[in-house]
Design an enzyme around this catalytic site. Structure first.
Site, PDB file in Angstrom:
ATOM      1  N   ASN A 191       0.810  -1.213   0.000  1.00  0.00           N
ATOM      2  CA  ASN A 191       0.000   0.000   0.000  1.00  0.00           C
ATOM      3  C   ASN A 191       0.845   1.265   0.000  1.00  0.00           C
ATOM      4  OD1 ASN A 191      -2.538   1.560   0.560  1.00  0.00           O
ATOM      5  ND2 ASN A 191      -1.467   1.999   2.483  1.00  0.00           N
ATOM      6  N   GLU A 192       0.547   2.177  -0.933  1.00  0.00           N
ATOM      7  CA  GLU A 192       1.139   3.518  -0.945  1.00  0.00           C
ATOM      8  C   GLU A 192       2.664   3.492  -0.873  1.00  0.00           C
ATOM      9  OE1 GLU A 192      -2.403   6.281   0.795  1.00  0.00           O
ATOM     10  OE2 GLU A 192      -1.171   5.343   2.322  1.00  0.00           O
ATOM     11  N   LEU A 193       3.261   2.706  -1.755  1.00  0.00           N
ATOM     12  CA  LEU A 193       4.722   2.583  -1.715  1.00  0.00           C
ATOM     13  C   LEU A 193       5.378   3.511  -2.737  1.00  0.00           C
ATOM     14  CD1 LEU A 193       4.810  -1.290  -1.339  1.00  0.00           C
ATOM     15  CD2 LEU A 193       5.096   0.413   0.467  1.00  0.00           C
ATOM     16  N   ASP A 239      -4.646   8.220  -5.727  1.00  0.00           N
ATOM     17  CA  ASP A 239      -4.870   8.121  -4.281  1.00  0.00           C
ATOM     18  C   ASP A 239      -5.032   9.579  -3.857  1.00  0.00           C
ATOM     19  OD1 ASP A 239      -3.941   8.323  -1.536  1.00  0.00           O
ATOM     20  OD2 ASP A 239      -2.840   6.442  -1.715  1.00  0.00           O
TER      21      ASP A 239
END
Ligand SMILES: *[C@@H]1O[C@H](CO)[C@@H](O)[C@H](O)[C@H]1NC(C)=O
Ligand SMILES: *[C@@H]1O[C@H](CO)[C@@H](O)[C@H](O)[C@H]1NC(C)=O
Ligand SMILES: *[C@@H]1O[C@H](CO)[C@@H](O)[C@H](O)[C@H]1NC(C)=O
Ligand SMILES: *[C@@H]1O[C@H](CO)[C@@H](O)[C@H](O)[C@H]1NC(C)=O
Ligand SMILES: *[C@@H]1O[C@H](CO)[C@@H](O)[C@H](O)[C@H]1NC(C)=O
Length: 948
Positions: free
Chosen positions: A501-503, A583
């Protein structure tokens, strides 16, 4: 080792009466008959379920917890609560007060009775999940230590058992994950990252453990860091040369299919099966398969070809005619056809083991290929695709993000998930992103998703941090990933594997900002997310796509002749091109409805804003004296942006998130000043939910309209589906299943055809569009009508006929904010559509309707009058009727009493006097033992907030 045992029989029957293009020889022997002739007489493995043992729980070194009743599967907090040693962990401030449990070690012990001690029998311990740092002993002898919540562990304890003088005791000692990760972080030479890279919510150092990352706290959840045997555990005893299937890979793909690429939909299916066993598979073993439909008809059976045996794994595959079986489709796009696959391991005339998996035939691809010339010709912006295709069809992914539904997984059961997923289906959602820092979903969750048609974008458990890359850590992750990919792959609901997630969009950006010019962080990222995780997917399955990071600009190159076929694009962008998924969070509510503040991408994988849960939900967790908006208990249960961790001494951190909700509510709506404090609190909770829902509605409309714009936007998954506990969060469904305003609004705006208005905040242009995610054209009429807030129709409505194409949008009205015929201070436009079209894979024509309101977002500037709302319940139909008798009611809300679970067909709508009596259906899930619940239903609208 590759061993071609025999001429493959390639026996295929078919669920069709005859196959025009039968590709395979007709069977010389029926394998079904072969299976039925019963060679199955090898003594089966004996399975002892350790949940049946009498477990005790002790905290070593803590005299107050000695030998209380424990359970498997369970976690120490749950057993301590059941034994009355601790209060309900979810109540009040127990998130803080029970930190000692997380800081303690826990020991589970049980005698294992009834084991077979005959000669030649081998004895194994099999753990489906240990949470997390353990030391295991059997009959007083050390067996192993474990450190990964997500691995299946199995140990041959035959020699310990055969020399055990009495009934053996199994001891599982759990170390404090909080203390152990601290010790790992402090090891000399241990890796460190620029400060700020790791997102810390409560306990630090979570990147050093392979344990649910949100166990150490998250901005929507508590920090209990539980410990225990969290999944079932067994003792397995095998007869001499017996085997036991501990994990099964079933991969159904099109012949020639490659990961991440759209396959040829006319190619035959390849069914690949691979069984991991305890014991040793004889090198002469064979595999057979029988495919059975849900009416128990055998549709195909035969031996698998190309058998390979390597110690404890046997693999083979067979082709099945493309036409032989019915496709599986997601919710709203077709039926969920499922099949049973009986897979057996044979050796000579013996059946050594067999296993049954339920699966389906479908292809699901995340297409990230470059935009083609044909797409450019359609007006799609250059760059790359970023959308899903089911069985070769583009579709609009509608859904949300699924977080752990409880801080304690052992109490997540089928009833809870069935109810939750029913809400997903009722909400017109077809996809959930299973967020990366919880756990890999147990099979029963995928089973329910398979049945309901909910695609699960699944992620490896890494998020919002950078991770170590030492050899031991990588080897541990590799085992975890191989096990999980193989376990889950047969579920047709599995849509994707993402590394975490969200890397790429967050972590690598943070590292680049904090440590400019250092390429180390990206290299290490690739070591884990490309060199380890990608091969775990590509090496086990051809049917599933992989992305290293949930938010990503996709790849620059996908070349299967490279050792690692994927080269990431990162920020290697060409201006004017559009690449990846988006995002989006913005807590400045002043621009919440400015469309230019939303990202333009191919797919929105998370976006949101937090709101309060309802009064009824707060009552489950709070003392009555804490039921006011900024009570310290509520503020401390708000974990949104606590800088550097939240504790009772930095209370201010918790208030920041409370202030964002308050400001947003005050900015746009009349806020309550009721004299009754509990009524006031309840109305405040509700108004924060209205803002949340309104903000998501605006974004979802915008993203969906993008399906017909140059970005060709094909997905909207909001943050987040549901709550882990009772707290202010981004959820649309509260902890016990109660729908917030958001879930009703999302249900409305995820309908196949929607009408909505759009204000361009730069030009002042106003327009209305009809957007459709059907797969064929729909035709209808849009009706636009101006009303004042008393409900008077100001001029005859305008009817606009329209045709909207498949997965497309069409403009039905255009104006500007300065040339409207009526003032938005005193009037609003009511937009509605009626259209006919067909749902995907449906032979029937359906009628679609939708309405929306174009009003000022600043409803606090409008003078609202008493709408004279009436509500009644019809015992015979189970429906409610509602009516606004005097004036327009904005945001009408039907509210269920505490303890009742169910949902209205619609809620949070505007009601006009001209609507007359409106019927609202209701589905009851549980009345909580309150037969008279219907009388407790209340109704309000925005006007009520203006009353004392
Ligand atoms: C299996 O059962 C069949 C029929 O009872 C018998 O003929 C055969 O010998 C058995 N095989 C083994 C290995 O026990
Ligand atoms: C964990 O660390 C805390 C703080 O240092 C300490 O008080 C506690 O005793 C430790 N727990 C164990 C089981 O050693
Ligand atoms: C088991 O095998 C051992 C060694 O082969 C032998 O000494 C013993 O008598 C056997 N026990 C039984 C119950 O057959
Ligand atoms: C299929 O067989 C199973 C097991 O024999 C039985 O329980 C089930 O009811 C059958 N289903 C149908 C649709 O006949
Ligand atoms: C078995 O292997 C052969 C040779 O590689 C290949 O042509 C065939 O397609 C394989 N069969 C299946 C079902 O994968």
């Amino acid at each position: 080792m590759l061993s071609f045992l025999q001429q493959p029989l390639a026996l295929l029957a078919s669920c069709l009466p005859f196959l025009p293009s039968m590709k395979f020889p007709s069977p010389s022997i029926s394998t079904a008959a072969l299976l039925a002739s019963s060679h199955v007489n090898v003594t089966a493995a004996k399975v002892f379920d350790l949940s049946d043992a009498k477990w005790t729980l002790t905290s070593p070194g803590n005299d107050s917890v000695v030998g209380i009743k424990g359970q498997v599967p369970s976690q120490a907090h749950l057993d301590l609560f059941a034994a009355g040693v601790i209060p309900d962990p979810y109540f009040g401030l127990n998130d803080f007060d029970l930190r000692w449990v997380a800081r303690s070690n826990w020991s589970y012990a049980a005698e294992v009775e009834g084991l077979d001690s005959s000669n030649g029998t081998s004895t194994w311990l099999l753990f489906q999940g240990l949470d997390t740092f353990t030391s295991i002993s059997f009959c007083g002898q050390h067996v192993a230590s474990t450190n990964n919540q997500f691995r299946q562990y199995y140990f041959d304890v035959s020699s310990i058992f055969s020399s055990c003088p009495s009934t053996p005791t199994l001891n599982i000692n759990f170390g404090s994950a909080v203390n152990i990760t601290e010790a790992i972080a402090n090891q000399p030479g241990q890796e460190t990252w620029p400060v700020g890279v790791e997102q810390i919510y409560e306990f630090p150092n979570r990147q050093f453990m392979r344990k649910e990352q949100s166990d150490f706290g998250w901005d929507w959840g508590p920090a209990f860091a539980p410990a225990g045997v969290w999944l079932p555990a067994f003792v397995i005893q095998l007869p001499p040369s017996g085997i036991y299937v501990r994990n099964t890979l079933l991969d159904i793909h099109r012949e020639g299919q490659l990961n991440n690429l759209p396959p040829d939909q006319s190619a035959p299916w390849i069914v690949n099966a691979s069984l991991d066993v305890l014991g040793t598979v004889p090198s002469t073993a064979a595999l057979a398969i029988e495919i059975i439909d849900m009416s128990n008809n055998t549709v195909a059976s035969g031996f698998l070809e190309n058998i390979t045996v390597s110690g404890s794994t046997i693999t083979g595959s067979v082709a099945v005619d493309s036409e032989a079986c019915q496709l599986w489709w997601p919710n709203g796009l077709g039926p969920q056809n499922l099949y049973y696959f009986n897979i057996s391991v044979f050796d000579g005339d013996q059946t050594l083991a067999s296993v049954t998996k339920r699966s389906g035939f479908r292809t699901i691809v995340l297409n990230m290929e470059p935009i083609s010339q044909a797409q450019l010709d359609q007006g799609i912006a250059p760059g790359n695709n970023w959308h899903f295709e089911i069985n070769g069809h583009e579709f609009y992914a509608k859904g949300s993000n699924f977080i752990p539904p409880d801080a304690f997984w052992p109490r997540v059961n089928e009833t809870k998930i069935t109810q939750l997923f029913q809400s997903v289906v009722d909400g017109h959602q077809n996809m959930l992103r299973v967020w990366a820092s919880g756990v890999y979903s147990p099979d029963f969750i995928y089973d329910i998703a398979d049945e309901m048609g909910i695609l699960l974008w699944s992620e490896f458990e890494f998020g919002d941090a950078l991770y170590p890359v030492d050899a031991e850590f990588l080897a541990n992750v590799k085992e975890e990933a191989n096990y999980q990919v193989r376990r889950v792959n047969h579920h047709p609901s599995l849509a994707l594997w993402a590394g975490g997630n969200e890397l790429e969009n967050l972590e690598l950006e943070l590292a680049a900002g904090l440590d400019p010019g250092n390429d180390r962080w990206r290299q290490e990222y690739e070591q884990l997310f490309l060199d380890i995780l990608l091969p775990a997917v590509y090496g086990n399955t051809k049917s599933i796509s992989y992305i290293p990071s949930s938010t990503t600009n996709g790849y620059l190159t996908l070349n299967f002749s490279l050792p690692i076929p994927m080269i990431e694009r990162y920020n290697n962008e060409t201006p004017g091109s559009i690449y990846g998924d988006t995002d989006h969070y913005n807590y400045d509510s002043s621009i919440a409805f400015n469309l230019s503040s939303y990202p333009v991408g191919r797919f929105a994988n998370e976006f949101g804003f937090h709101s309060m849960p309802s009064l009824q939900t707060w009552q489950q967790a709070l003392d009555p004296s804490d039921l006011y908006f900024n009570s310290s208990t509520i503020v401390l249960r708000n974990h949104h942006y606590p800088p550097g961790g939240l504790n009772t001494s930095n209370f201010a951190a918790g208030s920041a998130g409370m202030a964002e909700m308050t400001l947003a509510a005050e900015r746009y709506y009349p806020v309550p000043h009721h004299s009754d404090p509990v009524a006031n609190f309840s109305a405040w909770c509700w108004i924060t939910q209205i803002f949340q829902a309104d903000f998501y509605r605006s974004q979802i409309e915008y993203y969906r309209r993008g399906s017909g714009f140059r970005e060709r936007q094909l997905g909207s998954l909001y943050w987040q589906l549901e709550d882990i506990w009772q707290a202010p969060t981004w959820a649309g469904i509260e902890y016990d299943g109660r729908w917030k305003v958001l879930h009703y609004v999302a249900k409305d705006i995820y309908q196949p055809l929607i009408i909505a208005s759009y204000l361009n905040d730069t030009t002042g242009g106003l327009s209305a569009y009809v957007t459709s995610d059907l797969w064929s054209e729909a035709k209808g009429t849009a009706t636009l009508a101006w009303y004042d807030y008393n409900g008077t129709l100001l001029s005859p409505p305008t009817n606009v006929p329209f045709t909207v194409g498949a997965l497309n949008t069409t403009k039905v009205w255009q104006s500007t904010i300065t040339t409207l015929p009526y003032s938005l201070k005193t009037s609003f436009m009511h937009l509605s559509l009626t259209a006919t079209g067909s749902l995907p894979n449906s032979p029937n024509t359906s009628t679609f309707t939708h309405t929306s309101i174009l009003a000022t977002p600043h409803l606090n500037t409008v003078t609202l009058s008493d709408p004279g709302l009436l509500l009644s319940y019809n015992n015979n139909t189970g429906n409610f009727t509602v009516q606004a008798t005097k004036a327009v009611a904005a945001w009408v809300w039907l509210d269920l009493p505490a303890g009742v679970l169910g949902n209205f067909d619609s809620n949070a709508f505007w009601l006009l006097p001209s609507d007359g009596v409106r019927e609202v259906g209701f589905s009851l899930k549980s009345d909580g033992g309150n037969g008279g619940w219907a009388e407790g239903v209340t109704m309000r609208s925005l006007w009520d907030n203006t009353q004392p």
